[in-house]
Design an enzyme around this catalytic site. Sequence first.
Site, PDB file in Angstrom:
ATOM      1  N   LYS A  14     -16.079   0.996  34.933  1.00  0.00           N
ATOM      2  CA  LYS A  14     -16.873   0.224  33.952  1.00  0.00           C
ATOM      3  C   LYS A  14     -16.973   0.989  32.620  1.00  0.00           C
ATOM      4  O   LYS A  14     -16.648   0.457  31.569  1.00  0.00           O
ATOM      5  CB  LYS A  14     -18.281  -0.082  34.515  1.00  0.00           C
ATOM      6  CG  LYS A  14     -18.251  -0.866  35.822  1.00  0.00           C
ATOM      7  CD  LYS A  14     -19.636  -1.223  36.325  1.00  0.00           C
ATOM      8  CE  LYS A  14     -20.503  -0.041  36.772  1.00  0.00           C
ATOM      9  NZ  LYS A  14     -20.004   0.719  37.942  1.00  0.00           N
ATOM     10  N   ARG A  89     -28.494  -5.240  38.446  1.00  0.00           N
ATOM     11  CA  ARG A  89     -28.056  -4.583  39.669  1.00  0.00           C
ATOM     12  C   ARG A  89     -28.811  -5.088  40.897  1.00  0.00           C
ATOM     13  O   ARG A  89     -28.569  -4.629  42.004  1.00  0.00           O
ATOM     14  CB  ARG A  89     -28.355  -3.096  39.523  1.00  0.00           C
ATOM     15  CG  ARG A  89     -27.157  -2.197  39.626  1.00  0.00           C
ATOM     16  CD  ARG A  89     -27.697  -0.818  39.324  1.00  0.00           C
ATOM     17  NE  ARG A  89     -26.807   0.220  39.692  1.00  0.00           N
ATOM     18  CZ  ARG A  89     -25.985   0.840  38.846  1.00  0.00           C
ATOM     19  NH1 ARG A  89     -25.911   0.475  37.597  1.00  0.00           N
ATOM     20  NH2 ARG A  89     -25.256   1.822  39.281  1.00  0.00           N
ATOM     21  N   ARG A 128     -14.158  12.723  38.707  1.00  0.00           N
ATOM     22  CA  ARG A 128     -15.048  12.784  37.543  1.00  0.00           C
ATOM     23  C   ARG A 128     -16.009  13.970  37.653  1.00  0.00           C
ATOM     24  O   ARG A 128     -16.345  14.603  36.644  1.00  0.00           O
ATOM     25  CB  ARG A 128     -15.834  11.478  37.404  1.00  0.00           C
ATOM     26  CG  ARG A 128     -16.604  11.406  36.090  1.00  0.00           C
ATOM     27  CD  ARG A 128     -17.314  10.097  35.898  1.00  0.00           C
ATOM     28  NE  ARG A 128     -18.257   9.855  36.982  1.00  0.00           N
ATOM     29  CZ  ARG A 128     -18.835   8.693  37.214  1.00  0.00           C
ATOM     30  NH1 ARG A 128     -18.565   7.649  36.447  1.00  0.00           N
ATOM     31  NH2 ARG A 128     -19.681   8.547  38.202  1.00  0.00           N
ATOM     32  N   ARG A 134     -21.923  15.113  36.158  1.00  0.00           N
ATOM     33  CA  ARG A 134     -23.087  14.237  36.352  1.00  0.00           C
ATOM     34  C   ARG A 134     -23.808  14.624  37.632  1.00  0.00           C
ATOM     35  O   ARG A 134     -23.168  14.780  38.684  1.00  0.00           O
ATOM     36  CB  ARG A 134     -22.610  12.780  36.460  1.00  0.00           C
ATOM     37  CG  ARG A 134     -23.040  11.929  35.286  1.00  0.00           C
ATOM     38  CD  ARG A 134     -22.410  10.577  35.348  1.00  0.00           C
ATOM     39  NE  ARG A 134     -22.970   9.725  36.403  1.00  0.00           N
ATOM     40  CZ  ARG A 134     -22.712   8.427  36.488  1.00  0.00           C
ATOM     41  NH1 ARG A 134     -21.917   7.845  35.615  1.00  0.00           N
ATOM     42  NH2 ARG A 134     -23.255   7.715  37.456  1.00  0.00           N
ATOM     43  N   ARG A 146     -25.163   5.900  46.895  1.00  0.00           N
ATOM     44  CA  ARG A 146     -24.926   4.965  45.781  1.00  0.00           C
ATOM     45  C   ARG A 146     -24.043   3.806  46.246  1.00  0.00           C
ATOM     46  O   ARG A 146     -24.261   2.660  45.866  1.00  0.00           O
ATOM     47  CB  ARG A 146     -24.262   5.696  44.602  1.00  0.00           C
ATOM     48  CG  ARG A 146     -25.243   6.570  43.831  1.00  0.00           C
ATOM     49  CD  ARG A 146     -24.554   7.600  42.966  1.00  0.00           C
ATOM     50  NE  ARG A 146     -23.694   7.024  41.957  1.00  0.00           N
ATOM     51  CZ  ARG A 146     -22.741   7.726  41.320  1.00  0.00           C
ATOM     52  NH1 ARG A 146     -22.549   9.003  41.600  1.00  0.00           N
ATOM     53  NH2 ARG A 146     -22.003   7.134  40.403  1.00  0.00           N
TER      54      ARG A 146
HETATM   55  P1  AP5 Z   1     -16.039   5.305  35.260  1.00  0.00           P
HETATM   56  O1  AP5 Z   1     -15.468   4.433  34.218  1.00  0.00           O
HETATM   57  O2  AP5 Z   1     -16.891   6.439  34.841  1.00  0.00           O
HETATM   58  O3  AP5 Z   1     -16.754   4.424  36.389  1.00  0.00           O
HETATM   59  P2  AP5 Z   1     -18.081   3.520  36.340  1.00  0.00           P
HETATM   60  O4  AP5 Z   1     -17.722   2.205  36.909  1.00  0.00           O
HETATM   61  O5  AP5 Z   1     -18.667   3.571  34.987  1.00  0.00           O
HETATM   62  O6  AP5 Z   1     -18.926   4.296  37.409  1.00  0.00           O
HETATM   63  P3  AP5 Z   1     -20.412   4.874  37.392  1.00  0.00           P
HETATM   64  O7  AP5 Z   1     -20.439   5.986  38.399  1.00  0.00           O
HETATM   65  O8  AP5 Z   1     -20.849   5.184  35.996  1.00  0.00           O
HETATM   66  O9  AP5 Z   1     -21.192   3.660  37.944  1.00  0.00           O
HETATM   67  P4  AP5 Z   1     -22.584   3.662  38.560  1.00  0.00           P
HETATM   68  O10 AP5 Z   1     -22.855   2.229  38.623  1.00  0.00           O
HETATM   69  O11 AP5 Z   1     -22.699   4.425  39.828  1.00  0.00           O
HETATM   70  O12 AP5 Z   1     -23.453   4.544  37.539  1.00  0.00           O
HETATM   71  P5  AP5 Z   1     -24.480   4.175  36.404  1.00  0.00           P
HETATM   72  O13 AP5 Z   1     -24.346   5.176  35.350  1.00  0.00           O
HETATM   73  O14 AP5 Z   1     -24.395   2.744  36.062  1.00  0.00           O
HETATM   74  O15 AP5 Z   1     -14.793   5.865  36.131  1.00  0.00           O
HETATM   75  C1  AP5 Z   1     -14.990   6.798  37.164  1.00  0.00           C
HETATM   76  C2  AP5 Z   1     -13.827   7.835  37.146  1.00  0.00           C
HETATM   77  O16 AP5 Z   1     -12.603   7.179  37.441  1.00  0.00           O
HETATM   78  C3  AP5 Z   1     -13.649   8.504  35.783  1.00  0.00           C
HETATM   79  O17 AP5 Z   1     -13.293   9.850  35.990  1.00  0.00           O
HETATM   80  C4  AP5 Z   1     -12.477   7.730  35.159  1.00  0.00           C
HETATM   81  O18 AP5 Z   1     -11.723   8.516  34.265  1.00  0.00           O
HETATM   82  C5  AP5 Z   1     -11.673   7.332  36.384  1.00  0.00           C
HETATM   83  N1  AP5 Z   1     -10.951   6.057  36.233  1.00  0.00           N
HETATM   84  C6  AP5 Z   1     -11.432   4.912  35.686  1.00  0.00           C
HETATM   85  N2  AP5 Z   1     -10.512   3.936  35.742  1.00  0.00           N
HETATM   86  C7  AP5 Z   1      -9.424   4.473  36.351  1.00  0.00           C
HETATM   87  C8  AP5 Z   1      -8.135   3.958  36.715  1.00  0.00           C
HETATM   88  N3  AP5 Z   1      -7.777   2.682  36.459  1.00  0.00           N
HETATM   89  N4  AP5 Z   1      -7.292   4.775  37.348  1.00  0.00           N
HETATM   90  C9  AP5 Z   1      -7.629   6.066  37.623  1.00  0.00           C
HETATM   91  N5  AP5 Z   1      -8.824   6.623  37.291  1.00  0.00           N
HETATM   92  C10 AP5 Z   1      -9.707   5.829  36.667  1.00  0.00           C
HETATM   93  O19 AP5 Z   1     -25.879   4.362  37.155  1.00  0.00           O
HETATM   94  C11 AP5 Z   1     -26.329   5.647  37.564  1.00  0.00           C
HETATM   95  C12 AP5 Z   1     -27.686   5.529  38.224  1.00  0.00           C
HETATM   96  O20 AP5 Z   1     -28.667   5.058  37.267  1.00  0.00           O
HETATM   97  C13 AP5 Z   1     -27.789   4.533  39.393  1.00  0.00           C
HETATM   98  O21 AP5 Z   1     -27.373   5.093  40.608  1.00  0.00           O
HETATM   99  C14 AP5 Z   1     -29.284   4.206  39.369  1.00  0.00           C
HETATM  100  O22 AP5 Z   1     -30.032   5.232  39.933  1.00  0.00           O
HETATM  101  C15 AP5 Z   1     -29.596   4.170  37.882  1.00  0.00           C
HETATM  102  N6  AP5 Z   1     -29.420   2.821  37.327  1.00  0.00           N
HETATM  103  C16 AP5 Z   1     -28.485   2.430  36.407  1.00  0.00           C
HETATM  104  N7  AP5 Z   1     -28.590   1.118  36.126  1.00  0.00           N
HETATM  105  C17 AP5 Z   1     -29.612   0.649  36.898  1.00  0.00           C
HETATM  106  C18 AP5 Z   1     -30.179  -0.631  37.059  1.00  0.00           C
HETATM  107  N8  AP5 Z   1     -29.707  -1.708  36.403  1.00  0.00           N
HETATM  108  N9  AP5 Z   1     -31.213  -0.764  37.931  1.00  0.00           N
HETATM  109  C19 AP5 Z   1     -31.710   0.312  38.584  1.00  0.00           C
HETATM  110  N10 AP5 Z   1     -31.188   1.557  38.500  1.00  0.00           N
HETATM  111  C20 AP5 Z   1     -30.159   1.740  37.643  1.00  0.00           C
HETATM  112 MG    MG Z   2     -20.494   4.295  34.183  1.00  0.00          MG
END
Ligand code: AP5
Ligand code: MG
Length: 190
Positions: A14, A89, A128, A134, A146
């Site tokens: 994402k 979410r 990552r 992180r 997660r």
């Molecule tokens: P990346 O693009 O970083 O993945 P992402 O989908 O952004 O994954 P996240 O881990 O950020 O998602 P998440 O939902 O767990 O975390 P969030 O920050 O939202 O890609 C990952 C890796 O793969 C990178 O190294 C990248 O380079 C690589 N990659 C990407 N595409 C690729 C490809 N095609 N091929 C090869 N490699 C590739 O949330 C974190 C925390 O915050 C949650 O756990 C929760 O506690 C809280 N939180 C956030 N939003 C909410 C909400 N709405 N409600 C309640 N709690 C929330």
């Molecule tokens: Mg992300």
Amino acid sequence: MKYYILFGPPGAGKGTQASSMVEKFNLCHLSTGELLRSEIAAGSELGLKAKALIEAGALVPDEVVEGMIESKFKSVKGVDGFLLDGFPRTIAQAKALDEMLAKTGESVTSVVSIMIPDEMIMERIRHRASIEGRADDAKEEVVANRIKTYHDKTEPLIGFYTETGRYNEIDGVGTIEEVRERIFDLMSKY
Ligand code: AP5
Ligand code: MG
């Protein structure tokens, strides 16, 4: 205004895809995860409350993220729309979003869902972790939680948005460029 939801499990890509999407379509990228991590870095009261939950791989309370999103909708100017990454979410957050937008006669434009298998989530997050440091990527059990939280609380949104004809899924397996092309093809239809 356009309101795109960028949906998908942890590590689906994402954040990676968001930068080119916002540039091409003149959107404001709103990642609730990134907003929460900046609150933690700033040592705010909200950040202190969110820290333990994030580091356990759990969700922060719905009202917290809903408030953050609504205040951005009100304050951000000069864009054609918003790209919501990691929000909503839960079903409660999705309903709150619909209500927020209904106040101005608006609605969610489309859900862009990037799908990858669970085994690939672990692989990408491990990669990552070696680069970004992180806190919620560091321990395998937190990443596992997660993934479980995603299946239990977030996956039901697929049904919610499918019923209202707003859900679109693309295959997240492939190179970053291949996935980007699939997303652009889809977004150009809306
Ligand atoms: P990346 O693009 O970083 O993945 P992402 O989908 O952004 O994954 P996240 O881990 O950020 O998602 P998440 O939902 O767990 O975390 P969030 O920050 O939202 O890609 C990952 C890796 O793969 C990178 O190294 C990248 O380079 C690589 N990659 C990407 N595409 C690729 C490809 N095609 N091929 C090869 N490699 C590739 O949330 C974190 C925390 O915050 C949650 O756990 C929760 O506690 C809280 N939180 C956030 N939003 C909410 C909400 N709405 N409600 C309640 N709690 C929330
Ligand atoms: Mg992300």
